[in-house]
Design a protein around this motif. Structure first.
Motif, short mmCIF file in Angstrom:
data_model
loop_
_atom_site.label_atom_id
_atom_site.label_comp_id
_atom_site.label_asym_id
_atom_site.label_seq_id
_atom_site.Cartn_x
_atom_site.Cartn_y
_atom_site.Cartn_z
N ILE A 1 0.81 -1.21 0.00
CA ILE A 1 0.00 0.00 0.00
C ILE A 1 0.86 1.27 0.00
O ILE A 1 0.37 2.35 0.36
N ARG A 2 2.13 1.13 -0.42
CA ARG A 2 3.01 2.31 -0.40
C ARG A 2 2.53 3.39 -1.35
O ARG A 2 2.77 4.58 -1.12
N ASP A 3 1.85 2.98 -2.46
CA ASP A 3 1.40 3.98 -3.44
C ASP A 3 -0.01 4.48 -3.17
O ASP A 3 -0.60 5.16 -4.02
N ALA A 4 -0.60 4.16 -2.00
CA ALA A 4 -1.95 4.62 -1.68
C ALA A 4 -1.99 6.13 -1.53
O ALA A 4 -1.03 6.76 -1.05
N ASP A 5 -3.11 6.74 -1.97
CA ASP A 5 -3.26 8.19 -1.85
C ASP A 5 -3.37 8.62 -0.39
O ASP A 5 -2.90 9.69 -0.01
N LEU A 6 -4.03 7.77 0.40
CA LEU A 6 -4.24 8.09 1.81
C LEU A 6 -4.12 6.82 2.63
O LEU A 6 -4.71 5.80 2.29
N ILE A 7 -3.31 6.88 3.69
CA ILE A 7 -3.16 5.73 4.58
C ILE A 7 -3.74 6.10 5.94
O ILE A 7 -3.36 7.13 6.52
N LEU A 8 -4.66 5.28 6.41
CA LEU A 8 -5.25 5.49 7.74
C LEU A 8 -4.65 4.48 8.70
O LEU A 8 -4.64 3.27 8.42
N VAL A 9 -4.18 4.96 9.82
CA VAL A 9 -3.66 4.08 10.86
C VAL A 9 -4.70 4.05 11.99
O VAL A 9 -5.00 5.09 12.59
N MET A 10 -5.27 2.86 12.25
CA MET A 10 -6.33 2.73 13.24
C MET A 10 -5.83 1.98 14.48
O MET A 10 -5.08 1.01 14.38
N GLU B 1 5.20 8.52 2.56
CA GLU B 1 6.38 9.29 2.91
C GLU B 1 6.13 10.17 4.13
O GLU B 1 6.97 10.25 5.06
N THR B 2 4.95 10.80 4.17
CA THR B 2 4.64 11.69 5.30
C THR B 2 4.58 10.93 6.60
O THR B 2 5.11 11.37 7.63
N LEU B 3 3.93 9.76 6.59
CA LEU B 3 3.76 8.99 7.82
C LEU B 3 5.08 8.39 8.30
O LEU B 3 5.35 8.33 9.50
N VAL B 4 5.92 7.96 7.36
CA VAL B 4 7.23 7.43 7.76
C VAL B 4 8.07 8.54 8.38
O VAL B 4 8.74 8.35 9.41
N ALA B 5 8.01 9.73 7.76
CA ALA B 5 8.81 10.86 8.26
C ALA B 5 8.33 11.33 9.63
O ALA B 5 9.13 11.85 10.42
N SER B 6 7.05 11.14 9.93
CA SER B 6 6.52 11.63 11.20
C SER B 6 6.99 10.83 12.40
O SER B 6 6.92 11.29 13.53
N GLY B 7 7.45 9.59 12.14
CA GLY B 7 7.98 8.76 13.22
C GLY B 7 6.93 8.26 14.20
O GLY B 7 7.26 7.89 15.32
N GLY B 8 5.68 8.20 13.78
CA GLY B 8 4.61 7.76 14.66
C GLY B 8 4.32 6.27 14.56
O GLY B 8 5.21 5.44 14.31
N ALA B 9 3.03 5.92 14.78
CA ALA B 9 2.62 4.51 14.81
C ALA B 9 2.90 3.81 13.49
O ALA B 9 3.36 2.67 13.46
N TYR B 10 2.65 4.49 12.35
CA TYR B 10 2.90 3.88 11.04
C TYR B 10 4.39 3.61 10.85
O TYR B 10 4.78 2.55 10.35
N ALA B 11 5.19 4.58 11.22
CA ALA B 11 6.63 4.41 11.07
C ALA B 11 7.12 3.22 11.89
O ALA B 11 7.98 2.44 11.43
N ARG B 12 6.57 3.02 13.08
CA ARG B 12 6.98 1.89 13.91
C ARG B 12 6.56 0.57 13.27
O ARG B 12 7.31 -0.41 13.28
N LEU B 13 5.33 0.54 12.68
CA LEU B 13 4.88 -0.66 11.98
C LEU B 13 5.78 -0.96 10.79
O LEU B 13 6.17 -2.11 10.54
N TYR B 14 6.15 0.08 10.06
CA TYR B 14 6.96 -0.09 8.86
C TYR B 14 8.35 -0.59 9.22
O TYR B 14 8.88 -1.51 8.60
N GLU B 15 8.92 0.01 10.23
CA GLU B 15 10.26 -0.40 10.65
C GLU B 15 10.24 -1.84 11.17
O GLU B 15 11.18 -2.60 10.96
N ALA B 16 9.18 -2.21 11.88
CA ALA B 16 9.09 -3.57 12.40
C ALA B 16 9.05 -4.61 11.28
O ALA B 16 9.56 -5.72 11.41
#
Length: 670
Positions: free
Chosen positions: A625-634, A646-661
């Motif tokens: 889903i990297r090319d999705a227009d909008l990603i919702l983290v629930m 890119e925005t969510l990875v850069a923010s270092g929040g919940a999505y970034a932690r999921l991605y890094e994991a």
């Protein structure tokens, strides 16, 4: 309309409860009410019932008349035998006086009551005529009985046909929450086994009960006609019979209810273990499964044994009472013949009538187990038919594809909307709240706006509410607060058929039906040509493996699709959605069952499929889903983050932690 695969929702029967085959709350038994309701299901056939009743009345009347006529034949034979013993040329009065002079008053009374001609033997011509009449009467009665049985067979089959139709239509109107709370085998048991049992009960008892009741009435009338005294003697045992049948039946009925409830539990367990057979093998749970089966089978054995044994006591008890009745009639009848009050033919006829009278009573009593079993099944079917249905669609709405114009009153008094053009795909969640359990909030005050053509990915831990969000959009469940709009139209004011006709759904759990591959692909677009089917198959890479099959697109799949691989089944469901060309696309882990190479190919196909369509993608593998227009983290029913990759990875929040994991390098073990 693109029909989704198996619907996903909450799992109240999960874990240990699911393993044990969770059951609905048992309701108290209402034998009388359920019996009346079962009989009421035959109301549309009342015209045929009355016709059959007419044939039954004539048939039974002729049958009841037989013994009385046969009694006349017995009188002819006995009178001829006695007349042969008397001197010829003597009148009957002289013979009676002579016998009385010799001190045989009882014999004299008996001869006086008979139609005797001294010196003349048996009139075989008259006896033959009587027997021919009896033969003709019984033959006509039998033919009429066959006609009546055929009519009642038609009544039963039509009634059960309607009942099956009602159950099928009811299942279509039940909300998804009902099936989430019921083991599938339990629902199937009510829709199949219980209805089959109702059919068997009605088939075996309806005609026989009618004939038995008419026989009891007719025989009783003949008995009082022949001898009121003997009739009273014969009726002495009836209250005893009724009390015995009622007492035993009252004890047997709960056992029949238990029998059919346990049957439903056993079916649920068998169905669950069969569909999850490989999983049971993998985790080595064969012994536990066999133990649960043994326990349920033992319970079924015990309840069935008790039900059949207790109800089976009725017939021998009734036979014993009938034999007592026979002895009483024989003794009193013999005394009446000796006194000359009755002819021996009348007593013979009365003995036959007493047998005919007790026989239908015994038959009705012996059918108690069938009736009780059938009513127990009917009660379970009525529970299904009475289950709370999903909220009805607004009246007067068609199944057109969307656009919007007011039309009458919709849900909650809002204007109903007729959808007129093609859906653009704008979806808005406005302060939406939802909970499966009234005491446990899941989604609270959720707002989201999706533009036409956007691809929205939904990620988050298990239980966060990702699939629930899609279920609310599909109206598998109704929101408990707020609203969801499609192109500005509240979906609660739209017919479900209209809404779902514009949504294509591909789930992680594939669903195929017994039919050809071409038919499965065209399930959401039945009028599609063979060329269109092949075009969709090529776009989703189905064509490449179908060409290797001997029958190609005419290859027949079984209900489980076991003759194709899991990945190939998933490709077929994707081709199905592709061919339907929905305005909104829902993908719930749609590529999780395919290999890496196929996944890459499907991602390209999905990009083409999503083009110009609003898409909701539920994913655990973030690479998809990297090319999705909008990603919702629930998390816990709330949207905690949203934005592009890119925005969510850069923010270092919940999505970034999921991605890094998911993409972090393996760490060397200490």
């Amino acid at each position: 309309m693109t029909t989704p695969g198996p619907r996903r929702g909450p799992a109240p029967a999960a874990g240990a409860a699911r393993w044990m085959g969770a059951q609905p709350t048992e309701h108290s038994m209402d034998f009388r009410g359920s019996s009346r309701r079962l009989l009421a299901t035959m109301r549309p056939e009342r015209a045929l019932l009355f016709v059959g009743l007419g044939f039954a009345v004539v048939s039974v009347s002729l049958t009841v008349l037989g013994p009385k006529i046969l009694g006349h034949a017995t009188d002819l034979i006995f009178s001829g035998f006695i007349g042969k013993q008397l001197p010829a040329g003597e009148t009957k009065e002289e013979a009676v006086a002579r016998i009385r002079e010799h001190g045989d008053g009882t014999v004299a009374d008996m001869v006086a009551s008979m139609d005797v001609v001294p010196g003349e033997g048996i009139d075989f011509g008259a006896v033959g005529t009587v027997l021919l009449w009896v033969l003709g009467i019984y033959l006509v009665a039998a033919l009429l009985g066959v006609v009546q049985a055929r009519i009642y067979t038609a009544v039963v089959q039509r009634t059960v046909y309607r009942l099956r139709t009602e159950v099928e239509e009811k299942l279509a109107r039940l909300p998804l929450s009902y099936f989430d709370k019921q083991p599938r085998g339990e629902v199937l048991s009510r829709a199949t086994n219980d209805i089959d049992n109702i059919q068997q009960t009605l088939q075996q008892t309806l005609s026989q009960i009618v004939a038995s009741v008419l026989t009891i009435v007719g025989v009783l009338a003949m008995m009082f006609w022949i001898s009121p005294l003997l009739a009273v003697v014969a009726l002495v045992t009836v209250p005893v019979s009724v009390v015995v049948a009622a007492k035993v039946g009252k004890r047997a009925q709960p056992q029949f209810v238990s029998q059919w409830k346990t049957t439903g539990k056993l079916n649920a367990h068998i169905e669950e273990m069969y569909t999850g057979h490989s999983l049971v093998k993998v985790f080595g749970r064969e012994k536990e499964s066999a133990e649960i089966f043994r326990e349920q089978n033992e319970k079924l054995y015990e309840s069935s044994f008790r039900a059949q044994f207790i109800s089976g006591v009725i017939q021998p008890a009734m036979m014993f009472i009938g034999n007592v009745n026979y002895v009483l009639v024989a003794v009193v009848g013999g005394l009446r013949v000796a006194s000359g009050a009755l002819s021996i033919g009348d007593v013979q006829a009365f003995v036959q009538y007493s047998r005919q009278f007790s026989q239908p009573l015994t038959q009705v009593a012996s059918m108690a187990n069938l009736v009780q079993s059938g009513v127990a099944s009917a009660e379970r079917v009525f529970e299904l038919l009475d289950a709370e249905e999903q909220s009805p669609d607004a009246e007067g709405l068609g199944a057109e594809r969307v656009g919007a114009e007011p039309m009458g009153a919709g849900k909650g008094g809002e204007p109903a909307q007729r959808v007129t053009g093609r859906v653009s795909g704008r979806v808005d969640f406005e302060k939406v709240s939802f909970r499966y359990d009234p005491d446990k909030p899941l989604i609270e005050d959720l707002s989201l706006s999706v533009r036409p053509g956007q691809t929205v990915a939904i990620v988050g831990p298990t239980g966060a509410g990702k699939t629930t969000l899609v279920n609310l959009l599909m109206r598998f469940y109704e929101v408990t607060g707020g609203r969801i709009t499609l192109d500005g139209v509240d979906i609660a004011a739209m017919p479900r058929e209209t809404l779902r006709a514009n949504i294509g759904m591909v789930l992680q759990d594939t669903w195929l039906f017994g039919g050809t591959i071409a038919e499965n692909i065209a399930y959401g677009a039945e009028s599609a040509s063979k060329e269109k089917i092949i075009e969709a198959a090529k776009a989703t890479h189905v064509d490449r493996f179908v060409r290797t099959l001997p029958d190609g697109y005419d290859t027949v799949l079984d209900d489980e699709g076991s003759n194709v691989s899991v990945g190939e089944k998933q490709l077929i469901t994707i081709a199905r959605a592709f061919l339907a060309e929905p305005a909104i696309l829902v993908l719930d882990e749609a590529t999780s069952s395919v290999d890496t190479r196929t996944e890459v190919l499907i991602q390209h196909a999905m990009a083409s499929l999503r083009s110009g369509r609003t898409s909701f993608v539920i994913a655990h593998r973030l690479s998809t889903i990297r090319d999705a227009d909008l990603i919702l983290v629930m998390e816990s029913g709330r949207i905690v983050e949203q934005g592009d990759h890119e925005t969510l990875v850069a923010s270092g929040g919940a999505y970034a932690r999921l991605y890094e994991a998911q993409f972090a390098e393996p760490v060397a073990e200490a």
